[in-house]
Design a protein around this motif. Sequence first.
Motif, PDB file in Angstrom:
ATOM      1  N   LEU A 296      38.452  34.951  40.888  1.00  0.00           N
ATOM      2  CA  LEU A 296      38.229  34.070  39.741  1.00  0.00           C
ATOM      3  C   LEU A 296      38.645  34.740  38.437  1.00  0.00           C
ATOM      4  O   LEU A 296      39.245  34.108  37.560  1.00  0.00           O
ATOM      5  N   ASP A 297      38.328  36.030  38.304  1.00  0.00           N
ATOM      6  CA  ASP A 297      38.724  36.758  37.095  1.00  0.00           C
ATOM      7  C   ASP A 297      40.242  36.828  36.965  1.00  0.00           C
ATOM      8  O   ASP A 297      40.794  36.666  35.871  1.00  0.00           O
TER       9      ASP A 297
ATOM     10  N   ASP B 108      41.527  33.447  35.948  1.00  0.00           N
ATOM     11  CA  ASP B 108      41.196  33.191  34.542  1.00  0.00           C
ATOM     12  C   ASP B 108      42.115  33.950  33.593  1.00  0.00           C
ATOM     13  O   ASP B 108      42.328  33.523  32.454  1.00  0.00           O
TER      14      ASP B 108
ATOM     15  N   ARG C 237      48.373  27.871  34.243  1.00  0.00           N
ATOM     16  CA  ARG C 237      47.419  27.395  35.240  1.00  0.00           C
ATOM     17  C   ARG C 237      48.172  26.732  36.393  1.00  0.00           C
ATOM     18  O   ARG C 237      48.873  25.734  36.192  1.00  0.00           O
TER      19      ARG C 237
ATOM     20  N   THR D 156      36.606  25.964  41.785  1.00  0.00           N
ATOM     21  CA  THR D 156      37.553  25.830  40.672  1.00  0.00           C
ATOM     22  C   THR D 156      38.063  24.408  40.475  1.00  0.00           C
ATOM     23  O   THR D 156      38.567  24.084  39.399  1.00  0.00           O
TER      24      THR D 156
END
Length: 240
Positions: free
Chosen positions: A93-94, A97, A102, A129
Amino acid sequence: MPIPADWPTTEAEALAEQERLRPLVEPTGAIGDDRLIAGVDVAYDDERDLVVAAAVVLDRATLAVVDEATATGRIAFPYIPGLLAFREIPAVLDALDALTHRPGTVVCDGYGLAHPRRLGLASHLGVLTGLRTLGVAKTPFTFDHRPPGPDRGDRTPLTDPATGEEVGSAVRTRAGVKPVFVSVGHRIGLTEAVGTTLALTPHYRLPETTRHADSLCRRALAALTAAGTTGATAVASDVN
């Protein structure tokens, strides 16, 4: 970033979380006009309790890399088969991000519905997500399959021996080379997941997304090891 405060820390908590999230998986959908597709992968330094995640974004039409990022953190969960997502997802996830582009779709080096509780890494990540996800694994885990035909694109069902349910496909991405194992993650159907996998494997057994992400996380871990770094970081690199 640190591990989320509410992240499961025991096997019982993780199993309960999988049961909670499983009904939220959407096992249908098409790629549509998504131009960007990402791959994610992780590498571990168990001796120093570190995990490095990489996310690499490709242009779907050309397979050129347009963005990449890595994230480093503490291993979030002990090694327990069937619960590997809990070790990997915080760092993944990091890394996602930290991207400046995207992606519309994410390819995971692992499983989606091809999981004992139908919530492997790809499905888990997709539900958290909202991204379209699929899993492309190197082995069939605990599931059965007949060898697909010898030609690129040949496929056979990947089935749960306990129920007979089809949970994915064994797919030949190169003629005469052992297959990969494709499963739905979230917001995509199995036929679409297989087609996406074949589009990402013009030259090699594994998708270009996975190959780039694997290389990046291994290089990032080697650099950390050489530098003796132990902190948690996230680094983005826009390659346009």
